[in-house]
Enzyme design. Structure first.
Site, PDB file in Angstrom:
ATOM      1  CE  LYS A  36      -8.747   3.422   5.876  1.00  0.00           C
ATOM      2  NZ  LYS A  36      -7.907   2.259   5.647  1.00  0.00           N
ATOM      3  CB  THR A  40      -7.809   4.794  -6.005  1.00  0.00           C
ATOM      4  OG1 THR A  40      -9.231   4.851  -6.057  1.00  0.00           O
ATOM      5  CG2 THR A  40      -7.331   3.509  -6.646  1.00  0.00           C
ATOM      6  CE  LYS A  50       3.561   1.208  -8.517  1.00  0.00           C
ATOM      7  NZ  LYS A  50       2.239   1.440  -9.135  1.00  0.00           N
ATOM      8  N   GLY A 113     -21.646  11.453  -0.341  1.00  0.00           N
ATOM      9  CA  GLY A 113     -22.219  12.668  -0.925  1.00  0.00           C
ATOM     10  C   GLY A 113     -23.009  12.377  -2.183  1.00  0.00           C
ATOM     11  N   GLY A 176      -2.360  -4.790 -19.044  1.00  0.00           N
ATOM     12  CA  GLY A 176      -2.077  -3.352 -18.989  1.00  0.00           C
ATOM     13  C   GLY A 176      -1.137  -3.063 -17.830  1.00  0.00           C
ATOM     14  CD  GLU A 197      -4.218  -7.119 -23.085  1.00  0.00           C
ATOM     15  OE1 GLU A 197      -4.176  -6.776 -21.892  1.00  0.00           O
ATOM     16  OE2 GLU A 197      -5.102  -6.713 -23.887  1.00  0.00           O
ATOM     17  CG  ASP A 301      -8.752   7.516 -12.069  1.00  0.00           C
ATOM     18  OD1 ASP A 301      -7.857   8.241 -12.540  1.00  0.00           O
ATOM     19  OD2 ASP A 301      -8.522   6.430 -11.493  1.00  0.00           O
ATOM     20  CB  ALA A 309      -1.820   9.539  -8.652  1.00  0.00           C
ATOM     21  CG  HIS A 432      30.727   7.758 -16.237  1.00  0.00           C
ATOM     22  ND1 HIS A 432      30.119   6.875 -17.110  1.00  0.00           N
ATOM     23  CD2 HIS A 432      31.843   7.127 -15.769  1.00  0.00           C
ATOM     24  CE1 HIS A 432      30.848   5.769 -17.177  1.00  0.00           C
ATOM     25  NE2 HIS A 432      31.900   5.892 -16.369  1.00  0.00           N
TER      26      HIS A 432
HETATM   27  C1  LIG Z   1      -3.556  -0.939  -8.433  1.00  0.00           C
HETATM   28  C2  LIG Z   1      -3.402   0.476  -8.898  1.00  0.00           C
HETATM   29  C3  LIG Z   1      -2.138   0.997  -9.044  1.00  0.00           C
HETATM   30  C4  LIG Z   1      -1.984   2.321  -9.465  1.00  0.00           C
HETATM   31  N1  LIG Z   1      -0.732   2.802  -9.589  1.00  0.00           N
HETATM   32  C5  LIG Z   1      -0.555   4.076  -9.994  1.00  0.00           C
HETATM   33  C6  LIG Z   1       0.744   4.634 -10.084  1.00  0.00           C
HETATM   34  O1  LIG Z   1       1.733   3.974  -9.787  1.00  0.00           O
HETATM   35  N2  LIG Z   1       0.872   5.912 -10.483  1.00  0.00           N
HETATM   36  C7  LIG Z   1      -0.220   6.669 -10.815  1.00  0.00           C
HETATM   37  O2  LIG Z   1      -0.047   7.825 -11.187  1.00  0.00           O
HETATM   38  N3  LIG Z   1      -1.478   6.177 -10.734  1.00  0.00           N
HETATM   39  C8  LIG Z   1      -1.662   4.907 -10.323  1.00  0.00           C
HETATM   40  N4  LIG Z   1      -2.931   4.407 -10.201  1.00  0.00           N
HETATM   41  C9  LIG Z   1      -4.071   5.264 -10.581  1.00  0.00           C
HETATM   42  C10 LIG Z   1      -4.428   6.265  -9.465  1.00  0.00           C
HETATM   43  O3  LIG Z   1      -4.637   5.561  -8.270  1.00  0.00           O
HETATM   44  C11 LIG Z   1      -5.669   7.023  -9.883  1.00  0.00           C
HETATM   45  O4  LIG Z   1      -5.464   7.623 -11.133  1.00  0.00           O
HETATM   46  C12 LIG Z   1      -6.016   8.115  -8.879  1.00  0.00           C
HETATM   47  O5  LIG Z   1      -6.227   7.561  -7.613  1.00  0.00           O
HETATM   48  C13 LIG Z   1      -7.272   8.866  -9.343  1.00  0.00           C
HETATM   49  O6  LIG Z   1      -7.578   9.847  -8.415  1.00  0.00           O
HETATM   50  P1  LIG Z   1      -9.076  10.385  -8.281  1.00  0.00           P
HETATM   51  O7  LIG Z   1      -9.029  11.458  -7.282  1.00  0.00           O
HETATM   52  O8  LIG Z   1      -9.647  10.672  -9.607  1.00  0.00           O
HETATM   53  O9  LIG Z   1      -9.920   9.145  -7.736  1.00  0.00           O
HETATM   54  P2  LIG Z   1      -9.780   8.264  -6.435  1.00  0.00           P
HETATM   55  O10 LIG Z   1      -8.386   8.222  -5.944  1.00  0.00           O
HETATM   56  O11 LIG Z   1     -10.452   6.977  -6.769  1.00  0.00           O
HETATM   57  O12 LIG Z   1     -10.599   9.055  -5.347  1.00  0.00           O
HETATM   58  C14 LIG Z   1     -11.973   9.196  -5.401  1.00  0.00           C
HETATM   59  C15 LIG Z   1     -12.467   9.345  -3.984  1.00  0.00           C
HETATM   60  O13 LIG Z   1     -13.848   9.702  -4.018  1.00  0.00           O
HETATM   61  C16 LIG Z   1     -14.514   9.050  -2.965  1.00  0.00           C
HETATM   62  N5  LIG Z   1     -15.924   8.985  -3.317  1.00  0.00           N
HETATM   63  C17 LIG Z   1     -16.469   8.403  -4.420  1.00  0.00           C
HETATM   64  N6  LIG Z   1     -17.797   8.590  -4.432  1.00  0.00           N
HETATM   65  C18 LIG Z   1     -18.103   9.296  -3.311  1.00  0.00           C
HETATM   66  C19 LIG Z   1     -19.306   9.789  -2.771  1.00  0.00           C
HETATM   67  N7  LIG Z   1     -20.455   9.620  -3.397  1.00  0.00           N
HETATM   68  N8  LIG Z   1     -19.232  10.478  -1.611  1.00  0.00           N
HETATM   69  C20 LIG Z   1     -18.056  10.683  -0.962  1.00  0.00           C
HETATM   70  N9  LIG Z   1     -16.894  10.241  -1.446  1.00  0.00           N
HETATM   71  C21 LIG Z   1     -16.916   9.554  -2.601  1.00  0.00           C
HETATM   72  C22 LIG Z   1     -13.839   7.697  -2.892  1.00  0.00           C
HETATM   73  O14 LIG Z   1     -14.003   7.109  -1.627  1.00  0.00           O
HETATM   74  C23 LIG Z   1     -12.400   8.039  -3.195  1.00  0.00           C
HETATM   75  O15 LIG Z   1     -11.650   8.248  -2.009  1.00  0.00           O
HETATM   76  C24 LIG Z   1      -3.122   3.111  -9.746  1.00  0.00           C
HETATM   77  C25 LIG Z   1      -4.402   2.585  -9.574  1.00  0.00           C
HETATM   78  C26 LIG Z   1      -4.538   1.283  -9.151  1.00  0.00           C
HETATM   79  C27 LIG Z   1      -5.912   0.737  -8.954  1.00  0.00           C
END
Ligand SMILES: Cc1cc2nc3c(=O)[nH]c(=O)nc-3n(C[C@H](O)[C@H](O)[C@H](O)COP(=O)(O)OP(=O)(O)OC[C@H]3O[C@@H](n4cnc5c(N)ncnc54)[C@H](O)[C@@H]3O)c2cc1C
Length: 455
Positions: A36, A40, A50, A113, A176, A197, A301, A309, A432
């Site tokens: 989607k 993440t 949240k 992909g 964490g 932990e 990530d 994010a 304030h």
């Molecule tokens: C429980 C939890 C809570 C979090 N809370 C926070 C927060 O409050 N604030 C914050 O800043 N960060 C938070 N994060 C971290 C944040 O979600 C990630 O840092 C962020 O989503 C990373 O973005 P990204 O684009 O690198 O990866 P992702 O969001 O993981 O996106 C990667 C995308 O690539 C797609 N993909 C992977 N491989 C393929 C493929 N081969 N072909 C096609 N598509 C593919 C996946 O389906 C996915 O949609 C949280 C994470 C978790 C797990």
């Protein structure tokens, strides 16, 4: 074969931010996503957690209503309704994001992909090429050897955000950010919570004083934790999951959440075959997110920077602007704001005391106790704002604990990133009664003119 200026693999925070900015800059963009749009953060990370935390806050408010003279009672959680509220938020944001991608004329390609050449990604048998390839495949929840995730009794955050009941007891493996947020949620929902932990502190990447305050607050809330002890094994039985630690102690709970970190999604999608430099699965990049192969970039990530994010957004934007020839400044990762949205919240930017010292700074510190802040008293929250500054120089770190302190980070990050000195901030008036006054008071104190503080 269709060719794009940018072909992006992964539609999470890093990938979609890159796509939106590149399209805005007039580049032709395709975005490949197998699940989607939003990744993440939107579907199983930031937003759902949240929403759960907010539901927990409402539950706690009802429990404590009488302290504020309000007649109300906490009866129970209705998880179907909680999930409906949470999913409503996600769906609305998801639709908005889909509309945004469409409105910027980004070609959205659904499917799995795989990098099959320097410029080519294969999506379910159809090949697309890009003058530039941006890899943004994100991360997955890790587990430990011998710990099998079944999604029912032993779960990761992916399952925990969708749980349809409140477990009566939970063991959270990993103290964490993610572990502490879920511990906070479940305690608010009425579960008995124990965190395990291996490191000596909760949120161990934060300043030690912050960890200690969070531990104190969690203890007060009845959240139990075992620190500095390593997990040995877990066994499922009729009474739930029994976790044994290396020191021999055992814990039993309905549910075990494994929150031991996240690993990069980088195997079996052509990265090794392409010859990309990697370390423990992370793609290695320079300060402009370039991999070792010209024309291939990586963000979010998937690379070994802070897994947040907003870091993914910033890296995606950086890459788009670099490709468009805007020569953006590299990201200063010390200046990234960080929040743990538990109750109480933890928020920080800049260096911890240990980091400042290890980098050879001659530092001064001050900690302003929220007990002196009017709004904190109104909210009945405890905590502090700690400042670390270079002697006669800029503020190097701001570390905060307390309800809602995440909202104070906007100012804190400006202070750090603009290299402000305590006296610069001390001359600014804070409204304030707000929690933000605590940021002002801390700087007043550091500038040698404390108002509502002893010193
Ligand atoms: C429980 C939890 C809570 C979090 N809370 C926070 C927060 O409050 N604030 C914050 O800043 N960060 C938070 N994060 C971290 C944040 O979600 C990630 O840092 C962020 O989503 C990373 O973005 P990204 O684009 O690198 O990866 P992702 O969001 O993981 O996106 C990667 C995308 O690539 C797609 N993909 C992977 N491989 C393929 C493929 N081969 N072909 C096609 N598509 C593919 C996946 O389906 C996915 O949609 C949280 C994470 C978790 C797990």
């Amino acid at each position: 074969m269709s060719e794009f200026d940018l072909l992006i693999l992964g539609g999470g925070s890093g990938g979609y931010a890159c796509a939106l900015r590149a399209a805005q800059l007039g580049l032709s963009v395709a975005l490949v996503e197998e699940d989607k749009l939003g990744g993440t953060c939107l579907h199983r990370g930031c937003i759902p957690t949240k929403a759960l935390l907010h539901a927990g806050e409402v539950a706690d408010s009802s429990r404590h209503a009488s302290e504020f003279g309000v007649n109300a009672q906490f009866i129970s959680m209705d998880m179907l309704a909680v999930n409906a509220y949470k999913d409503g938020v996600i769906n609305k944001l998801h639709k908005g994001l889909q509309g945004l991608v469409k409105s910027r004329n980004i070609t959205y390609i659904e499917g799995h992909g795989r990098l099959v050449g320097k410029n080519v990604i294969d999506v379910n048998g159809v090949q697309y090429s890009g003058k530039n390839i941006v890899l943004a495949t994100g991360s997955y929840p890790k587990t430990l050897p011998g710990l099998e995730i079944d999604g029912v009794q032993i779960v990761t955050s992916d399952h925990a955000t969708k749980l349809e009941h409140v477990p009566s007891s939970v063991i959270v493996l990993g103290g964490g950010v993610i572990g502490c947020e879920f511990a906070s949620v479940w305690k608010s929902f009425g579960a008995d919570v124990t965190i395990i932990e291996a490191l000596p502190h909760l949120v161990a990447l934060e300043d030690e004083s912050t960890s200690k305050q969070l531990e104190r607050a969690f203890r007060k809330r009845g959240i139990k934790f075992e620190l500095g002890t390593r997990f040995a094994s877990a066994a499922k039985g009729p009474d739930g999951v029994t976790v044994t630690l290396e020191n021999g102690s055992t814990f039993v709970a309905d549910l075990l959440l494994v929150a031991v970190g996240r690993g990069p999604v980088s195997s079996n999608i052509g990265y090794e075959e392409a010859g990309l430099n990697m370390d423990r699965g992370y793609l290695l990049v320079d300060d402009k997110c370039r991999t070792n192969i010209p024309g291939i970039w990586a963000v979010g990530d998937l690379i070994p920077t802070l897994q947040l994010a907003h870091v993914g957004f910033a890296e995606g934007i950086l890459v788009a602007e670099e490709i468009a020839g805007l020569n953006p400044r590299p990201i200063n990762y010390d200046g990234v704001p960080r929040v743990t949205y538990s109750e109480p919240e933890v928020a920080s930017v800049g260096l911890t005391t240990a980091q400042a010292q290890s980098r050879g700074h001659d530092i001064v510190e001050i900690s302003y106790d929220l007990a002196g802040n009017g709004k904190a008293n109104i909210l009945k929250t405890a905590g502090s704002v700690k400042l670390i500054a270079q002697k006669n120089g800029p503020v190097l770190g701001i570390h905060m604990v307390g309800s809602r302190v995440g909202e104070l980070l906007a100012e804190a990050q400006l202070i750090f990133n603009w290299e402000a000195e305590a006296s610069d901030v001390a001359s600014l008036i804070h409204a304030h009664p707000t929690l933000s006054e605590a940021v002002g008071e801390a700087h007043l104190a550091l500038a040698g003119k404390p108002l509502h503080a002893h010193g």
